[in-house]
Design an enzyme around this catalytic site. Sequence first.
Site: not given
Ligand code: NAD
Ligand code: WQD
Length: 348
Positions: A132, A157, A161
């Site tokens: 991330s 969280y 990572k």
């Molecule tokens: P998500 O929660 O939709 O998907 C994660 C999946 O992993 C889920 O289906 C959950 O049931 C499964 N899971 C969690 N813990 C588990 C375990 N111990 N064993 C088996 N399954 C398990 O999330 P996502 O948005 O699809 O994100 C996927 C990955 O990408 C995550 O690692 C997340 O941290 C990373 N990521 C997400 C974002 C984002 O904003 N969505 C941003 C950066 C990184």
């Molecule tokens: C985006 C922008 C908020 C909600 C988070 C995690 C990050 C990553 C992705 C996994 C910001 C603003 C939001 C609302 C708002 N996940 N906002 N009103 O914070 O960039 O990232 O998700 O790795 O680790 O921190 O994403 O969508 O929460 O916010 O004004 O109700 O929207 O302040 O500027 P963020 P976000």
Amino acid sequence: PVPASLSAMRVLVAGGAGYIGSHTVLALLAAGHDVVVVDSFANAKPAVVGRLEELSGLPIPVHRFDLTDAERTDALFEAEHFDAVIHFAGLKAVGESVAKPALYYRNNVDSTLSLVEAMARHDVRRFVFSSSATVYGEKAPVPYREDWEYLESTNPYGQTKVMIERILTDVAAVNPAWRVALLRYFNPVGAHASGRIGEDPSGIPNNLMPFLSQVAVGRRERLTVHGDDYPTADGTGERDYIHVEDLATGHVAALDHLDAMSTPVRAFNLGTGTGTSVLALLRAFERAVGRELPYTVGPRRDGDLPASYADPTRAHVELGWRATRTIDDMCADSWRWQSQNPTGYPEA
Ligand code: NAD
Ligand code: WQD
């Protein structure tokens, strides 16, 4: 259309029932790979599997267990052969990780260790990890570049990572047969163009796009903009939103590139390179929906940065991948998913 991969692989997709994993499953199948999913369904609905089978026209084998269970994980590798693992399985709610740090460290780190140990035992060395942009912390200058060395995050969280990137780097250092891609996602949004799969958060969404979609569909009254006094063009926070379908093809590109990587471990930003403000995203979403949406401006949210966006050059040069979908595409596809599935996936 996704171009066919040069060599088809059998890929274990850990967390493949989740938001990004489910879209990636379709991209892998479209590229000609074989897919097996493992997911605990801790944050996914079983109905997603039927939707994936409907969209791909293929049966999708799913193993339902928790990857922190090292014995079950090893048994899966004993029973089946995989050429590669893509590891999405993790908990991802920043606020919850502050309240329950041990849960986050246990789940995210242990699930990775189970996979890495089972892979080593069964000689599977190709690994693609969901990292991330949060690993760039508060001190890295934007646009973020992968060669920034001081990785840190403001919350547990994000620290999982940082730790997992470290673990994978150490594991690969002692056995250079490993090929590990650390994919640092920016802000994934959007949904499959069919409107059949998308993001289905439980409870009140923390993230901007799902919150906006729920305002538009009538599940939330109004958006609260978290601060409009940042040093940005319009004062609201800027983020690098990336369409989940672009992200999905980024995984296929990374997988195909693993064997050609110059080093056993390599980090890649998956972003567009452009920051979009909260108000600009709101306006784009209004265009997709065709009407104005109510909002108020509130205080800044703890831990938020003014701006976060990628330098996406490395992924373009080395993976031959770049994001192509626009903010309007992202909003149109998010809205199609949300309006066709106002309460998300049906309960089992
Ligand atoms: P998500 O929660 O939709 O998907 C994660 C999946 O992993 C889920 O289906 C959950 O049931 C499964 N899971 C969690 N813990 C588990 C375990 N111990 N064993 C088996 N399954 C398990 O999330 P996502 O948005 O699809 O994100 C996927 C990955 O990408 C995550 O690692 C997340 O941290 C990373 N990521 C997400 C974002 C984002 O904003 N969505 C941003 C950066 C990184
Ligand atoms: C985006 C922008 C908020 C909600 C988070 C995690 C990050 C990553 C992705 C996994 C910001 C603003 C939001 C609302 C708002 N996940 N906002 N009103 O914070 O960039 O990232 O998700 O790795 O680790 O921190 O994403 O969508 O929460 O916010 O004004 O109700 O929207 O302040 O500027 P963020 P976000």
